[in-house]
Design an enzyme around this catalytic site. Structure first.
Site, mmCIF file in Angstrom:
data_model
loop_
_atom_site.group_PDB
_atom_site.id
_atom_site.type_symbol
_atom_site.label_atom_id
_atom_site.label_comp_id
_atom_site.label_asym_id
_atom_site.label_seq_id
_atom_site.Cartn_x
_atom_site.Cartn_y
_atom_site.Cartn_z
ATOM 1 N N ASP A 84 15.868 37.088 21.248
ATOM 2 C CA ASP A 84 14.767 37.828 21.501
ATOM 3 C C ASP A 84 13.432 37.087 21.528
ATOM 4 O O ASP A 84 13.199 36.446 20.508
ATOM 5 C CB ASP A 84 14.581 39.169 20.542
ATOM 6 C CG ASP A 84 13.586 40.201 21.333
ATOM 7 O OD1 ASP A 84 14.119 41.175 21.817
ATOM 8 O OD2 ASP A 84 12.553 39.807 21.430
ATOM 9 N N ILE A 85 12.459 37.095 22.262
ATOM 10 C CA ILE A 85 11.347 36.205 22.408
ATOM 11 C C ILE A 85 10.157 36.513 21.390
ATOM 12 O O ILE A 85 9.631 36.075 20.986
ATOM 13 C CB ILE A 85 10.541 36.335 23.563
ATOM 14 C CG1 ILE A 85 9.710 35.030 23.912
ATOM 15 C CG2 ILE A 85 9.943 37.498 23.940
ATOM 16 C CD1 ILE A 85 9.608 34.863 25.484
ATOM 17 N N ASN A 127 17.863 50.703 23.241
ATOM 18 C CA ASN A 127 16.799 51.684 23.893
ATOM 19 C C ASN A 127 16.945 52.124 25.418
ATOM 20 O O ASN A 127 17.305 51.198 26.182
ATOM 21 C CB ASN A 127 15.218 51.137 23.680
ATOM 22 C CG ASN A 127 14.798 50.794 22.246
ATOM 23 O OD1 ASN A 127 15.190 51.653 21.364
ATOM 24 N ND2 ASN A 127 14.305 49.800 22.001
ATOM 25 N N GLU A 154 11.683 48.870 27.485
ATOM 26 C CA GLU A 154 10.655 48.066 28.417
ATOM 27 C C GLU A 154 11.219 47.416 29.151
ATOM 28 O O GLU A 154 10.666 47.328 30.438
ATOM 29 C CB GLU A 154 9.955 47.136 27.252
ATOM 30 C CG GLU A 154 9.039 47.679 26.291
ATOM 31 C CD GLU A 154 8.769 46.922 25.010
ATOM 32 O OE1 GLU A 154 8.986 45.583 25.330
ATOM 33 O OE2 GLU A 154 8.143 47.180 24.069
ATOM 34 N N VAL A 155 12.522 46.744 29.261
ATOM 35 C CA VAL A 155 13.219 46.187 30.272
ATOM 36 C C VAL A 155 14.397 46.926 30.918
ATOM 37 O O VAL A 155 15.262 47.148 30.057
ATOM 38 C CB VAL A 155 13.744 44.622 29.949
ATOM 39 C CG1 VAL A 155 14.379 43.957 30.875
ATOM 40 C CG2 VAL A 155 12.635 43.714 29.181
ATOM 41 N N HIS A 183 20.427 46.397 27.482
ATOM 42 C CA HIS A 183 20.773 45.469 26.617
ATOM 43 C C HIS A 183 20.808 46.116 25.031
ATOM 44 O O HIS A 183 20.251 47.039 24.672
ATOM 45 C CB HIS A 183 19.370 44.614 26.460
ATOM 46 C CG HIS A 183 17.984 45.170 26.189
ATOM 47 N ND1 HIS A 183 17.582 45.752 27.550
ATOM 48 C CD2 HIS A 183 17.260 45.516 25.262
ATOM 49 C CE1 HIS A 183 16.355 46.575 27.093
ATOM 50 N NE2 HIS A 183 16.154 46.264 25.859
ATOM 51 N N HIS A 225 20.011 45.174 21.115
ATOM 52 C CA HIS A 225 19.596 44.440 20.019
ATOM 53 C C HIS A 225 20.434 44.278 18.688
ATOM 54 O O HIS A 225 20.995 45.386 18.313
ATOM 55 C CB HIS A 225 18.178 44.996 19.630
ATOM 56 C CG HIS A 225 17.287 45.194 20.592
ATOM 57 N ND1 HIS A 225 16.087 44.511 20.739
ATOM 58 C CD2 HIS A 225 16.991 46.355 21.395
ATOM 59 C CE1 HIS A 225 15.320 45.181 21.713
ATOM 60 N NE2 HIS A 225 16.035 45.955 22.194
HETATM 61 P P1 AMP Z 1 13.335 47.034 24.710
HETATM 62 O O1 AMP Z 1 11.902 47.608 24.232
HETATM 63 O O2 AMP Z 1 14.421 47.467 23.991
HETATM 64 O O3 AMP Z 1 13.708 47.166 26.361
HETATM 65 O O4 AMP Z 1 13.441 45.438 24.516
HETATM 66 C C1 AMP Z 1 12.915 44.599 25.363
HETATM 67 C C2 AMP Z 1 13.147 43.225 24.647
HETATM 68 O O5 AMP Z 1 12.730 42.195 25.392
HETATM 69 C C3 AMP Z 1 11.776 43.256 23.535
HETATM 70 O O6 AMP Z 1 12.360 42.996 22.004
HETATM 71 C C4 AMP Z 1 11.132 41.730 23.936
HETATM 72 O O7 AMP Z 1 10.714 40.789 22.843
HETATM 73 C C5 AMP Z 1 12.300 41.055 24.588
HETATM 74 N N1 AMP Z 1 12.054 40.296 25.734
HETATM 75 C C6 AMP Z 1 11.050 40.316 26.790
HETATM 76 N N2 AMP Z 1 11.016 39.186 27.575
HETATM 77 C C7 AMP Z 1 11.828 38.426 26.910
HETATM 78 C C8 AMP Z 1 12.128 36.915 27.443
HETATM 79 N N3 AMP Z 1 11.712 36.420 28.409
HETATM 80 N N4 AMP Z 1 13.124 36.390 26.816
HETATM 81 C C9 AMP Z 1 13.770 36.983 25.472
HETATM 82 N N5 AMP Z 1 13.447 38.457 25.276
HETATM 83 C C10 AMP Z 1 12.432 39.060 25.794
#
Ligand code: AMP
Length: 120
Positions: A33-34, A91, A99-100, A104, A106
């Site tokens: 994770d970034i 999530n 968010e994405v 995924h 975690h």
């Molecule tokens: P969520 O809120 O569960 O959708 O988590 C999205 C996760 O993606 C967050 O923990 C971010 O830090 C992570 N994230 C976003 N962009 C990147 C990226 N380019 N590389 C790695 N992790 C990312």
């Protein structure tokens, strides 16, 4: 929810954005994770286009489902996270704080992490 192929993990899967890969097979990619919330914070994603666990569990093939589950176990055991424990979070949607919009998991661990209610 329709899958949005412009999401950042779709771009990672297409190689358009770099990532720190920690595991890969035919069905799964896992990368750091970034913005890590623990000393180990890995994201595990299917290579197929699934929005969240509901979509995945309903529509993924048995091979994809097994591969994602086995990949999580492989990553956990490679890092000895099973010895002291770890947390898995996925999530989903607006209320879940996703968010994405690409499924995924975690994997959080490597240190004692706080109660679930304190994870932001
Ligand atoms: P969520 O809120 O569960 O959708 O988590 C999205 C996760 O993606 C967050 O923990 C971010 O830090 C992570 N994230 C976003 N962009 C990147 C990226 N380019 N590389 C790695 N992790 C990312």
């Amino acid at each position: 929810m329709m899958y949005d192929s412009d999401n950042i993990f779709a771009k990672i899967l297409r190689g358009e954005i770099p990532n720190e890969t920690v595991y890969e097979d035919d069905y799964v990619l896992a990368f750091n994770d970034i913005a890590p919330l623990a000393s180990t914070h890995i994201l595990v994603i299917p290579k197929g286009q699934y929005v969240d666990m509901t979509d995945f569990s309903e529509n993924a093939t048995p091979e994809e489902i097994v591969a994602l589950n086995r990949a999580i176990a492989t990553i956990v055991k490679d890092r000895n996270l099973h010895l002291n424990g770890y947390r898995l979070i996925s999530n989903a949607g607006k209320d879940g704080g996703q968010e994405v919009p690409h499924l995924h998991w975690h994997i959080l661990g490597g240190e004692k992490i706080g109660p679930l209610r304190n994870i932001s």
